[in-house]
Design a protein around this motif. Structure first.
Motif, short mmCIF file in Angstrom:
data_model
loop_
_atom_site.label_atom_id
_atom_site.label_comp_id
_atom_site.label_asym_id
_atom_site.label_seq_id
_atom_site.Cartn_x
_atom_site.Cartn_y
_atom_site.Cartn_z
N VAL A 31 0.75 -1.25 -0.18
CA VAL A 31 -0.01 0.09 0.09
C VAL A 31 0.80 1.31 0.22
N THR A 32 1.99 1.21 0.63
CA THR A 32 2.86 2.44 0.68
C THR A 32 3.06 3.13 -0.63
N GLY A 33 2.50 4.49 -0.58
CA GLY A 33 2.61 5.33 -1.95
C GLY A 33 1.41 5.36 -2.90
N LYS A 34 0.27 4.74 -2.26
CA LYS A 34 -0.69 4.53 -3.14
C LYS A 34 -2.10 5.06 -2.39
N THR A 35 -2.97 5.36 -3.23
CA THR A 35 -4.42 5.68 -2.69
C THR A 35 -5.15 4.46 -3.07
N LEU A 36 -5.94 3.80 -2.22
CA LEU A 36 -6.83 2.96 -2.40
C LEU A 36 -8.22 3.11 -2.20
N THR A 37 -9.21 2.88 -3.06
CA THR A 37 -10.41 3.26 -2.89
C THR A 37 -11.28 2.05 -2.58
N GLN A 49 -5.16 7.14 1.66
CA GLN A 49 -3.85 7.46 0.85
C GLN A 49 -2.74 6.90 2.08
N TYR A 50 -2.03 5.77 1.46
CA TYR A 50 -0.80 5.48 2.51
C TYR A 50 0.42 5.98 2.28
N LEU A 51 0.94 6.74 3.21
CA LEU A 51 2.33 7.34 3.05
C LEU A 51 3.29 6.70 3.48
N PRO A 52 4.53 7.15 3.38
CA PRO A 52 5.82 6.44 4.03
C PRO A 52 5.55 6.67 5.47
N GLY A 53 6.21 6.00 6.21
CA GLY A 53 6.17 5.94 7.70
C GLY A 53 5.07 5.49 8.40
N HIS A 69 -2.40 7.14 11.39
CA HIS A 69 -1.09 6.14 11.25
C HIS A 69 -1.65 4.81 11.57
N TRP A 70 -0.93 3.76 11.07
CA TRP A 70 -1.42 2.36 11.41
C TRP A 70 -0.07 1.68 12.14
N PHE A 71 -0.51 0.82 12.94
CA PHE A 71 0.61 -0.37 13.28
C PHE A 71 0.08 -1.59 13.33
N GLU A 72 0.92 -2.62 13.71
CA GLU A 72 0.58 -3.90 13.77
C GLU A 72 0.95 -4.47 15.09
N PRO A 73 -0.16 -4.55 16.19
CA PRO A 73 0.03 -4.82 17.47
C PRO A 73 0.11 -6.43 17.73
N ASP A 74 -0.57 -7.21 16.69
CA ASP A 74 -0.12 -8.60 16.61
C ASP A 74 -0.19 -9.06 14.95
#
Length: 133
Positions: A31-37, A49-53, A69-74
């Motif tokens: 997904v990074t660098g892309k916009t998904l609908t 929109q998925y940005l760097p970082g 922002h997003w993260f992966e807790p599990d």
């Protein structure tokens, strides 16, 4: 004979393989660098929109943009936190569905999955006073 029938019924009700969600690294690479609908049940739902970082900008269809922002807790559990409501955590499982992403909200049913309808390198259009959030 009865044991065989019960065993056959259990096997028929159980998928041969469990569907595995993407882990954070695989999701990030997709997904990074892309916009998904996304769509749900054939209806437009929103775009992200998925940005760097691991930064994102989300907008419901016709709604304002929200940075987060997003993260992966599990493993396989991708969670989003948006700046406008930092107390609200939204967690999803993302699956590869024939080259498209499919997203299932934590606790939701498969028929409510979000389906990737379009992928673009073009940034999300955010009109109004919060342009560039």
């Amino acid at each position: 004979m009865m044991r065989c029938l019960v065993a056959c019924l259990i096997c028929a009700a159980t998928p041969l393989w469990a569907e595995e969600p993407l882990d954070g690294a695989a999701f990030e690479a997709r997904v990074t660098g892309k916009t998904l609908t996304f769509q749900v049940q054939g209806q437009s739902y929103g775009a992200e929109q998925y940005l760097p970082g691991r930064r994102v900008i989300w907008a419901f269809d016709g709604g304002p943009c929200h940075a987060g922002h997003w993260f992966e807790p599990d493993p396989g559990r991708i969670c989003f936190r948006y700046d406008h409501d930092p107390g609200d955590l939204q967690c999803w499982a993302f699956f590869d569905d024939g080259g498209q992403l499919r997203a299932r909200f934590e606790g939701a049913l498969p028929q409510d999955d979000l389906i990737e309808a379009r992928r673009s390198p073009v940034p999300l259009a955010c009109p109004g006073p919060d342009v560039g959030v």
